[in-house]
Write a protein that holds these residues in place. Structure first.
Motif, short mmCIF file in Angstrom:
data_model
loop_
_atom_site.label_atom_id
_atom_site.label_comp_id
_atom_site.label_asym_id
_atom_site.label_seq_id
_atom_site.Cartn_x
_atom_site.Cartn_y
_atom_site.Cartn_z
N HIS A 95 0.80 -1.22 0.00
CA HIS A 95 0.00 0.00 0.00
C HIS A 95 0.84 1.28 0.00
N HIS A 98 0.61 3.89 -3.09
CA HIS A 98 -0.63 4.67 -3.13
C HIS A 98 -0.67 5.68 -2.00
N ASN A 99 -0.19 5.29 -0.82
CA ASN A 99 -0.16 6.21 0.31
C ASN A 99 0.74 7.41 0.02
N SER A 102 -0.85 9.81 -2.36
CA SER A 102 -1.89 10.62 -1.73
C SER A 102 -1.28 11.77 -0.93
N GLN A 103 -0.06 11.59 -0.48
CA GLN A 103 0.62 12.63 0.30
C GLN A 103 1.21 13.71 -0.60
N ARG A 182 -2.86 7.54 4.44
CA ARG A 182 -3.42 7.88 3.13
C ARG A 182 -4.18 9.20 3.28
N HIS A 296 -6.71 3.56 6.37
CA HIS A 296 -5.49 2.83 6.72
C HIS A 296 -5.65 1.36 6.31
N SER A 502 -4.01 7.95 -9.11
CA SER A 502 -3.07 8.92 -8.56
C SER A 502 -2.62 9.90 -9.64
#
Length: 516
Positions: A95, A98-99, A102-103, A182, A296, A502
């Motif tokens: 993950h 992707h996390n 997102s940041q 995320r 999460h 994303s």
């Protein structure tokens, strides 16, 4: 009457004694208190959903970003303060990519820099982040920092402090994020706005919404976090702090205010526990905005043994402290949590005895005296069933509202759903987690060392006194995210859906770069 029947009826009678009834009634109250706490948290989160929905009805189609659409005007955006986002990394999992996206694709309009801090270039996270930043090199200000090995504190704290040293000199705020957070597009902006509104805020924090992967271990972690969610769903002041998301004044680190740097550096094991202790000692304000709840996702292969290792780390945190007052508070939390955990589990054990004895009595047709005891036991078991139902309904309702809030805050992301939650496993996790917590806590108390991501830390007087790193390679994976800790395994996964989503978010922020 055979031996088994005699044992069951005797146990049922013992469970109807005044002390046993008191224990069972206490368990009912624990269930009801949890239900009330989750209902209050659900009210705070749902109130924020209603506010955003009302803003959208009145013409603010970007309510998920800001409360007033005029805030998006260029004249307002150019005055936003600079924020440095520091992300201490360790390993690479399913993950993480992707996390991280997102940041770094935040829609914050002010100056923003991202500092990814790793222990060494051999960390798989280093190679994965390098490729990610290469994709976005023209869209953001970001760099990877190699921090080296920690010697006086945990590796995570060491990475955070090295990031602080390297942050931009004009940064007004610093945001610490874990790599399992995320973010929503407007999360950084929402945190910054609150800091600007109230300069008295010392730390702003948030909390994760666990997305169980289907294993019992993942549901145990979900259940473990849920009671804590009450303390973060206040919509304002709180005494709780989650190290996965902490925004602070950058000058507090530059000037070592209240000893934030020295306390962390001097044997610090847990960043959030240390900073929460400093905030309490100096009566500083910690807040948690109602929109600071983050999806999460847990590892799809999260085994029960990994859950146990995670629980061990969580209970071990209570063995670290900075002051005598902090030590007393940790001991009080240790004792109360252990007492309440087994106080929660004991009524279910007794209810099982009551039901088994009643069934045996019914089928064997024993005396009216025995039947009287089993009737009392069934009444107690029925009360427990009602309280448990209310508790699970409250947990379900809070989870439902937080899922709705996360979907509202991230309209461009795949929509979360409660359909993936198995509520029978949630109930099992309630019993398993509360039964194991005191065992883990006692073990942590008598074993003043812990293995955290392949590094063994030893505590003395509440601080890290020794750090052991294996000469060979330690465990391959971390507990929650299933992150690979060793080897150059940071290969970009083929999850094309996540990547395209994303990329779409990046296009939303910088459309000119991709318009052809």
């Amino acid at each position: 009457m055979d031996t088994l029947d005699a044992i069951l009826l005797g146990a049922s009678k013992a469970c109807c004694s005044p002390l046993a009834i008191f224990i069972q009634i206490q368990g009912y109250f624990i269930c009801l208190i949890l239900a009330l706490g989750w209902s209050g948290a659900a009210y705070v989160r749902s109130r924020e959903i209603r506010r955003m929905a009302e803003r959208m009805r009145t013409g603010n189609s970007f309510a998920f970003l800001c409360s007033d659409i005029n805030e998006l005007e260029h004249s307002n955006q150019i005055h936003l303060p600079r924020v440095s986002v520091i992300m201490p990394l360790k390993g690479f999992g399913e993950h993480n990519l992707h996390n991280w996206r997102s940041q770094i694709t935040s829609l914050y309009g002010g100056p923003l820099e991202f500092l990814f801090v790793v222990e060494s270039t051999e960390d798989p996270a280093y190679h994965a982040v390098s490729r990610l930043l290469a994709d976005y090199k023209d869209d953001l200000e970001a760099k990877i920092i190699v921090a080296g090995l920690s010697t006086t504190c945990s590796q995570k704290i060491h990475n955070q402090l090295v990031g602080v040293e390297k942050m931009h000199k004009d940064s007004k705020y610093v945001l610490f994020l874990d790599d399992d957070v995320r973010l929503h597009p407007g999360s950084i902006g929402a945190l910054t706005v609150e800091m600007e509104k109230n300069p008295e805020i010392f730390i702003q924090t948030g909390y994760p919404l666990d997305l169980p992967s289907g294993s019992l271990g993942s549901y145990c972690i979900y259940e473990y976090h849920m009671p804590c969610s009450m303390g973060f769903a206040t919509g304002g002041r709180t005494f709780f702090l989650w190290g996965g998301c902490m925004m602070m004044h950058a000058d507090d680190f530059r000037t070592n205010k209240h000893g934030v740097v020295s306390e962390l550096l001097d044997g610090g094991y847990s960043d959030d526990m240390t900073l929460a202790a400093i905030a309490g000692a100096h009566k500083r304000l910690i807040t948690s905005p109602p929109v600071a709840v983050f999806p999460h996702p847990l590892a799809s292969d999260l085994s029960f043994s990994r859950y146990w290792n995670y629980l061990r780390k969580q209970t071990f945190v209570l063995e670290s402290y900075t002051t005598k007052v902090n030590w007393i508070m940790n001991r009080a939390l240790f004792s109360s949590h252990c007492y309440l955990s087994w106080g929660f589990v004991a009524p279910y054990f007794m209810a099982g005895i009551h039901v088994a004895a009643a069934l045996r009595c019914y089928y064997k047709g024993y005396s009216s005296e025995d039947a009287a005891f089993t009737s009392t036991g069934l009444l107690l078991a029925s009360c427990l069933t009602i309280c448990t139902t209310l508790e699970l309904l409250s947990m379900w309702n809070l989870t439902r509202i937080e899922v709705h809030l996360c979907n509202f805050l991230s309209p461009e992301a795949p929509q979360l759903s409660l359909a993936t939650y198995n509520w029978f496993l949630v109930f099992c996790a309630l019993l398993v987690d509360n039964f194991l917590y005191p065992i883990s806590a006692v073990r942590s108390h008598f074993c003043q060392s812990i293995n955290w991501s392949g590094i063994r830390y030893h505590l003395k007087n509440g601080k890290i006194s020794k750090i052991d790193r294996p000469k060979g390679k330690g465990p391959k994976f971390t507990d929650l995210g299933g992150k690979r800790l060793y080897g150059k395994k940071g290969i970009q996964p083929t999850a094309s859906l996540l990547y395209s989503l994303s990329r779409n978010l990046a296009q939303w922020r910088q459309p000119k770069k991709y318009d052809v």
